[in-house]
Enzyme design. Sequence first.
Site, short mmCIF file in Angstrom:
data_model
loop_
_atom_site.label_atom_id
_atom_site.label_comp_id
_atom_site.label_asym_id
_atom_site.label_seq_id
_atom_site.Cartn_x
_atom_site.Cartn_y
_atom_site.Cartn_z
CB SER A 148 -0.85 -0.02 1.28
OG SER A 148 -1.47 1.22 1.47
CE1 TYR A 166 -4.19 -2.69 5.51
CE2 TYR A 166 -3.69 -0.38 5.08
CZ TYR A 166 -3.96 -1.65 4.62
OH TYR A 166 -3.98 -1.89 3.26
CE LYS A 206 -1.60 -4.31 3.39
NZ LYS A 206 -1.95 -5.63 2.87
P1 NAD Z 1 -11.01 -7.10 0.88
O1 NAD Z 1 -11.30 -7.05 2.34
O2 NAD Z 1 -12.12 -6.85 -0.07
O3 NAD Z 1 -10.32 -8.50 0.50
C1 NAD Z 1 -9.48 -9.18 1.40
C2 NAD Z 1 -9.98 -10.63 1.47
O4 NAD Z 1 -9.13 -11.37 2.36
C3 NAD Z 1 -11.41 -10.76 1.99
O5 NAD Z 1 -12.18 -11.49 1.05
C4 NAD Z 1 -11.27 -11.52 3.31
O6 NAD Z 1 -12.37 -12.35 3.54
C5 NAD Z 1 -9.96 -12.28 3.09
N1 NAD Z 1 -9.22 -12.62 4.32
C6 NAD Z 1 -8.86 -11.81 5.34
N2 NAD Z 1 -8.16 -12.50 6.25
C7 NAD Z 1 -8.06 -13.78 5.80
C8 NAD Z 1 -7.46 -14.96 6.30
N3 NAD Z 1 -6.85 -14.99 7.49
N4 NAD Z 1 -7.55 -16.11 5.57
C9 NAD Z 1 -8.21 -16.12 4.39
N5 NAD Z 1 -8.79 -15.01 3.87
C10 NAD Z 1 -8.72 -13.86 4.56
O7 NAD Z 1 -9.82 -6.06 0.60
P2 NAD Z 1 -9.25 -5.51 -0.77
O8 NAD Z 1 -9.64 -4.09 -0.90
O9 NAD Z 1 -9.54 -6.46 -1.86
O10 NAD Z 1 -7.69 -5.53 -0.44
C11 NAD Z 1 -6.87 -6.63 -0.78
C12 NAD Z 1 -5.48 -6.36 -0.22
O11 NAD Z 1 -5.00 -5.11 -0.74
C13 NAD Z 1 -5.44 -6.24 1.29
O12 NAD Z 1 -4.26 -6.86 1.76
C14 NAD Z 1 -5.36 -4.73 1.52
O13 NAD Z 1 -4.70 -4.42 2.72
C15 NAD Z 1 -4.57 -4.27 0.32
N6 NAD Z 1 -4.81 -2.87 -0.04
C16 NAD Z 1 -6.09 -2.45 -0.30
C17 NAD Z 1 -6.32 -1.11 -0.62
C18 NAD Z 1 -7.71 -0.61 -0.89
O14 NAD Z 1 -7.92 0.61 -0.90
N7 NAD Z 1 -8.69 -1.48 -1.15
C19 NAD Z 1 -5.25 -0.19 -0.67
C20 NAD Z 1 -3.96 -0.66 -0.43
C21 NAD Z 1 -3.75 -2.01 -0.12
N1 UFG Z 2 -12.61 11.81 2.56
C1 UFG Z 2 -13.67 12.68 2.72
N2 UFG Z 2 -14.85 12.17 3.15
C2 UFG Z 2 -15.04 10.84 3.43
C3 UFG Z 2 -13.94 9.96 3.28
C4 UFG Z 2 -12.73 10.49 2.85
O1 UFG Z 2 -13.55 13.88 2.47
O2 UFG Z 2 -16.15 10.46 3.83
C5 UFG Z 2 -11.33 12.32 2.01
C6 UFG Z 2 -10.12 12.08 2.88
O3 UFG Z 2 -9.94 13.12 3.78
C7 UFG Z 2 -9.02 11.98 1.82
C8 UFG Z 2 -9.73 11.39 0.59
O4 UFG Z 2 -11.11 11.63 0.81
O5 UFG Z 2 -8.59 13.26 1.47
C9 UFG Z 2 -9.51 9.88 0.42
O6 UFG Z 2 -9.84 9.21 1.63
P1 UFG Z 2 -10.06 7.62 1.66
O7 UFG Z 2 -10.50 7.28 3.05
O8 UFG Z 2 -10.95 7.20 0.54
O9 UFG Z 2 -8.61 7.05 1.33
P2 UFG Z 2 -7.20 7.30 2.05
O10 UFG Z 2 -6.31 7.95 1.05
O11 UFG Z 2 -7.37 7.95 3.35
O12 UFG Z 2 -6.71 5.78 2.35
C10 UFG Z 2 -6.83 4.72 1.40
C11 UFG Z 2 -7.04 3.41 2.17
C12 UFG Z 2 -5.79 3.03 2.91
C13 UFG Z 2 -4.62 2.98 1.97
C14 UFG Z 2 -4.48 4.29 1.23
C15 UFG Z 2 -3.43 4.13 0.18
O13 UFG Z 2 -8.11 3.54 3.07
O14 UFG Z 2 -5.94 1.75 3.47
O15 UFG Z 2 -5.71 4.65 0.58
O16 UFG Z 2 -3.10 5.35 -0.37
F1 UFG Z 2 -3.49 2.73 2.64
#
Ligand code: NAD
Ligand code: UFG
Length: 364
Positions: free
Chosen positions: A131, A155, A159
């Site tokens: 991330s 969190y 990572k």
């Molecule tokens: P998500 O929650 O939709 O998917 C994660 C999946 O992992 C889920 O289906 C959950 O059931 C499964 N899971 C969790 N713990 C488990 C375990 N112990 N065993 C088996 N399955 C398990 O999340 P996502 O948005 O698809 O994110 C996927 C990955 O990308 C995560 O590692 C997250 O931290 C990372 N990531 C996501 C974002 C984002 O904005 N979505 C940003 C940066 C990094």
């Molecule tokens: N924001 C609002 N209103 C809301 C939610 C968010 O104004 O209801 C703003 C935040 O202040 C920020 C922007 O929208 O400026 C994006 O916020 P998000 O919560 O959508 O995303 P973040 O950038 O805070 O974080 C996300 C994931 C993290 C990840 C990161 C990677 O939640 O897990 O992106 O860049 F690590």
Amino acid sequence: MKDHTRNKTVLLTGGAGFIGSHTATVLLDRGYDVVLLDNFSNSKRDVPTRIEKITGKPCPCEEADLLHSGEAEAAFKKHDIGSVIHFAGLKAVGESVEKPLEYYENNLLSTINLLGSMRTAGVKNLIFSSSATVYKHDNPVPYYENFPLGAANPYGWTKVMIERIIMDTAATDFTFSAALLRYFNPIGAHQSGLIGEDPQGIPNNLLPYIAKVATGELPEVRIFGDNYDTPDGTGVRDYIHIMDLAEGHLLAMEYLRKKRSHEGDFIDIGESASGAAHEGANVHAFNLGTGKGTSVREIISAFERACGRELPKSVYPRRAGDLAIVYANTDLAERELGFKARLGIDEMCADAWRWQRHCAKLPE
Ligand code: NAD
Ligand code: UFG
């Protein structure tokens, strides 16, 4: 030991989740076989069937918890796995502050178990969901892969720590290779409207929150601060369409595979990940973003264009811990992987809206 790298089956841990499910469609469309492994703690059991409906290909899924090492090992025994994409993990920043032990346990232990199972099975390619949150908060924008790492919450620390665990593991076996994909802000949904992001409860992230205002499930969009030092005063992020992000996984997997001249040998170790623990470890960090920043107000306007009406919105105080501007430098992914995001914020919002209407059972 037999090297399985050239086998076509890709194991997607957390494959029923948001990013895993979209990546599965891309892999299946390109002729790879996939197996999902998920405990469904944050996803729905019908996702594999939906992936099959989209792609017309089988999408087997093992219901398993990576915290139980035997369950991961069983999946490797049952399927002929060539590469692993490790999405499984808990991902809510706020929740991680409330429940740090659960986050460290789930995210670290599941990775350790997975790496152990891969070693036993002789599987040598790993793509990890990292991330943008791994970059220290005082870095200037855009973020480059070799910037100092650090995190602001449990969190984010999971990572940083997992990246380190992977690097240390790779340093013990130069035939093992890994890509650490540092995602910026993935949004949008598959164009079919059959899969997308479906957070439980009230969403924390901006896009799913806006989408629920558009369906009438939430009263107004909350803009967290409009006095940042940014062009319109609201926070700026690097939003990337989920299908572009999914494509990045395919490219990273093929990049690791290409680095092998023949079974078991590497011809080129390439650049090491930033802060690589050991020279020669085949670990490569890449930013996956668009390289462009978009403000909260710009995203709201794009969503209003997508849903065809103005949305209620108000300015609220800044959210604790938020940065003014975050966006990626994407030169490395472009040069090494051939990765380039194609879709803009209008497509991201249009696809998210199609999916949200499906979830809310509104006419499509
Ligand atoms: P998500 O929650 O939709 O998917 C994660 C999946 O992992 C889920 O289906 C959950 O059931 C499964 N899971 C969790 N713990 C488990 C375990 N112990 N065993 C088996 N399955 C398990 O999340 P996502 O948005 O698809 O994110 C996927 C990955 O990308 C995560 O590692 C997250 O931290 C990372 N990531 C996501 C974002 C984002 O904005 N979505 C940003 C940066 C990094
Ligand atoms: N924001 C609002 N209103 C809301 C939610 C968010 O104004 O209801 C703003 C935040 O202040 C920020 C922007 O929208 O400026 C994006 O916020 P998000 O919560 O959508 O995303 P973040 O950038 O805070 O974080 C996300 C994931 C993290 C990840 C990161 C990677 O939640 O897990 O992106 O860049 F690590």
